[in-house]
Design a protein around this motif. Structure first.
Motif, PDB file in Angstrom:
ATOM      1  N   SER A 278       3.638 -33.361 -15.151  1.00  0.00           N
ATOM      2  CA  SER A 278       4.435 -33.785 -16.312  1.00  0.00           C
ATOM      3  C   SER A 278       3.784 -35.202 -17.051  1.00  0.00           C
ATOM      4  O   SER A 278       2.909 -35.892 -16.359  1.00  0.00           O
ATOM      5  CB  SER A 278       5.722 -34.786 -15.470  1.00  0.00           C
ATOM      6  OG  SER A 278       5.286 -35.695 -14.418  1.00  0.00           O
ATOM      7  N   PRO A 279       4.074 -35.575 -18.147  1.00  0.00           N
ATOM      8  CA  PRO A 279       3.569 -36.581 -18.815  1.00  0.00           C
ATOM      9  C   PRO A 279       3.622 -37.811 -18.049  1.00  0.00           C
ATOM     10  O   PRO A 279       2.766 -38.757 -18.272  1.00  0.00           O
ATOM     11  CB  PRO A 279       4.597 -36.767 -20.157  1.00  0.00           C
ATOM     12  CG  PRO A 279       5.201 -35.361 -20.346  1.00  0.00           C
ATOM     13  CD  PRO A 279       5.367 -34.929 -18.847  1.00  0.00           C
TER      14      PRO A 279
ATOM     15  N   SER B 200       2.018 -40.163 -24.089  1.00  0.00           N
ATOM     16  CA  SER B 200       2.507 -40.061 -25.206  1.00  0.00           C
ATOM     17  C   SER B 200       1.833 -38.469 -25.689  1.00  0.00           C
ATOM     18  O   SER B 200       2.504 -37.669 -26.297  1.00  0.00           O
ATOM     19  CB  SER B 200       1.949 -40.940 -26.468  1.00  0.00           C
ATOM     20  OG  SER B 200       2.627 -42.267 -25.898  1.00  0.00           O
TER      21      SER B 200
ATOM     22  N   LEU C 100       3.558 -35.889 -23.600  1.00  0.00           N
ATOM     23  CA  LEU C 100       4.770 -35.589 -24.048  1.00  0.00           C
ATOM     24  C   LEU C 100       4.895 -34.834 -25.279  1.00  0.00           C
ATOM     25  O   LEU C 100       5.401 -33.864 -25.449  1.00  0.00           O
ATOM     26  CB  LEU C 100       5.430 -37.015 -24.487  1.00  0.00           C
ATOM     27  CG  LEU C 100       6.994 -37.126 -24.347  1.00  0.00           C
ATOM     28  CD1 LEU C 100       7.454 -36.579 -23.243  1.00  0.00           C
ATOM     29  CD2 LEU C 100       7.357 -38.428 -24.597  1.00  0.00           C
ATOM     30  N   ILE C 101       3.919 -35.136 -26.258  1.00  0.00           N
ATOM     31  CA  ILE C 101       3.737 -34.291 -27.510  1.00  0.00           C
ATOM     32  C   ILE C 101       3.359 -33.044 -27.180  1.00  0.00           C
ATOM     33  O   ILE C 101       3.828 -31.970 -27.850  1.00  0.00           O
ATOM     34  CB  ILE C 101       2.784 -34.855 -28.355  1.00  0.00           C
ATOM     35  CG1 ILE C 101       3.297 -36.385 -29.108  1.00  0.00           C
ATOM     36  CG2 ILE C 101       2.288 -34.151 -29.457  1.00  0.00           C
ATOM     37  CD1 ILE C 101       2.426 -37.023 -29.860  1.00  0.00           C
TER      38      ILE C 101
ATOM     39  N   ASP D 282       3.725 -31.270 -24.371  1.00  0.00           N
ATOM     40  CA  ASP D 282       4.861 -30.643 -23.999  1.00  0.00           C
ATOM     41  C   ASP D 282       6.061 -30.313 -25.010  1.00  0.00           C
ATOM     42  O   ASP D 282       6.639 -29.122 -24.931  1.00  0.00           O
ATOM     43  CB  ASP D 282       5.736 -31.503 -22.836  1.00  0.00           C
ATOM     44  CG  ASP D 282       5.017 -31.448 -21.399  1.00  0.00           C
ATOM     45  OD1 ASP D 282       4.163 -30.501 -21.373  1.00  0.00           O
ATOM     46  OD2 ASP D 282       5.230 -32.144 -20.554  1.00  0.00           O
ATOM     47  N   SER D 283       6.234 -31.027 -25.967  1.00  0.00           N
ATOM     48  CA  SER D 283       7.190 -30.681 -26.881  1.00  0.00           C
ATOM     49  C   SER D 283       6.935 -29.624 -27.590  1.00  0.00           C
ATOM     50  O   SER D 283       7.641 -28.716 -28.498  1.00  0.00           O
ATOM     51  CB  SER D 283       7.721 -32.105 -27.771  1.00  0.00           C
ATOM     52  OG  SER D 283       6.566 -32.429 -28.448  1.00  0.00           O
ATOM     53  N   LEU D 284       5.595 -29.481 -27.775  1.00  0.00           N
ATOM     54  CA  LEU D 284       4.947 -28.080 -28.704  1.00  0.00           C
ATOM     55  C   LEU D 284       5.140 -26.751 -28.009  1.00  0.00           C
ATOM     56  O   LEU D 284       4.761 -25.868 -28.610  1.00  0.00           O
ATOM     57  CB  LEU D 284       3.483 -28.461 -29.049  1.00  0.00           C
ATOM     58  CG  LEU D 284       3.455 -29.684 -30.169  1.00  0.00           C
ATOM     59  CD1 LEU D 284       1.842 -29.823 -30.440  1.00  0.00           C
ATOM     60  CD2 LEU D 284       4.287 -29.485 -31.285  1.00  0.00           C
ATOM     61  N   LYS D 285       5.237 -26.801 -26.734  1.00  0.00           N
ATOM     62  CA  LYS D 285       5.160 -25.669 -25.878  1.00  0.00           C
ATOM     63  C   LYS D 285       6.353 -24.871 -26.250  1.00  0.00           C
ATOM     64  O   LYS D 285       7.572 -25.252 -26.525  1.00  0.00           O
ATOM     65  CB  LYS D 285       5.049 -25.879 -24.412  1.00  0.00           C
ATOM     66  CG  LYS D 285       3.606 -26.481 -24.094  1.00  0.00           C
ATOM     67  CD  LYS D 285       3.563 -26.652 -22.679  1.00  0.00           C
ATOM     68  CE  LYS D 285       2.410 -26.862 -22.368  1.00  0.00           C
ATOM     69  NZ  LYS D 285       2.140 -27.196 -20.642  1.00  0.00           N
TER      70      LYS D 285
END
Length: 185
Positions: free
Chosen positions: A130-131, A176, A179-180, A182-185
């Motif tokens: 996790s981030p 950060s 987190l970026i 993870d959001s792109l997956k």
């Protein structure tokens, strides 16, 4: 004569890459996006992983000697902290290659040891990607490596605050970036 030629070749290559860092990185990103859109790369997980490994290796190489306001920027450490285990190892390898070819391993010992600590932490805590864990691992690695190197050089008292601050900045940057990602997956 050949050694002098190779020295000048690498010196000129590093100067060229440093000046054109944005152009090179944008070209690499465009190629990776193009590869990701190809049907063969979508069907083959190995091709996608190889592309990610190559981008991480090149990113570690290009980000190894970056400076921010005259101080060493910990961008390669943050990238190591945010990436998964094989990609973190690739960033570490790219940075080691850059430091070896430029002859600045001793000068960047804190960064190298922080990246090694990040990779070691990732070996043990790979299931927790996790981030939040990426940021904590990166911050701890920077603080531990800075403290260890400062203790060896007998500068531990007044450098602890500096490494705590750099650890917090590198940890937040890794958080950060993760987190970026993870959001792109």
């Amino acid at each position: 004569m050949p050694a002098e030629f190779l020295y000048n070749l690498t010196k000129n290559l590093f100067a060229y890459l440093s000046r054109n860092l944005c152009a090179v990185l944008s070209h690499i990103v465009k190629r990776v996006i193009k590869m990701l859109k190809m049907k063969t790369a979508e069907k083959s997980g190995a091709g996608l992983q190889a592309a990610g490994f190559a981008v991480s290796l090149i990113g570690g190489f290009l980000l190894a000697e970056t400076k921010f306001a005259g101080a060493a920027a910990f961008t390669n450490i943050s990238l190591t902290g945010a990436a998964g285990l094989p990609y973190a190892a690739a960033v570490l390898t790219g940075s080691i290659i850059r430091y070896m070819t430029s002859g600045s391993i001793a000068k960047n010992m804190i960064q190298l040891s922080a990246m090694v600590i990040c990779v070691i932490f990732k070996l043990f805590f790979e299931s927790k990607t996790s981030p939040k864990y990426c940021g904590i691992i990166t911050a701890a690695a920077v603080f531990i490596s800075g403290t260890a190197v400062s203790a060896i050089l007998h500068e531990i008292i007044y450098k602890l605050v500096f490494y705590a601050f750099y650890g917090a900045v590198a940890g937040f940057t890794a958080y950060s970036l993760a987190l970026i990602a993870d959001s792109l997956k």
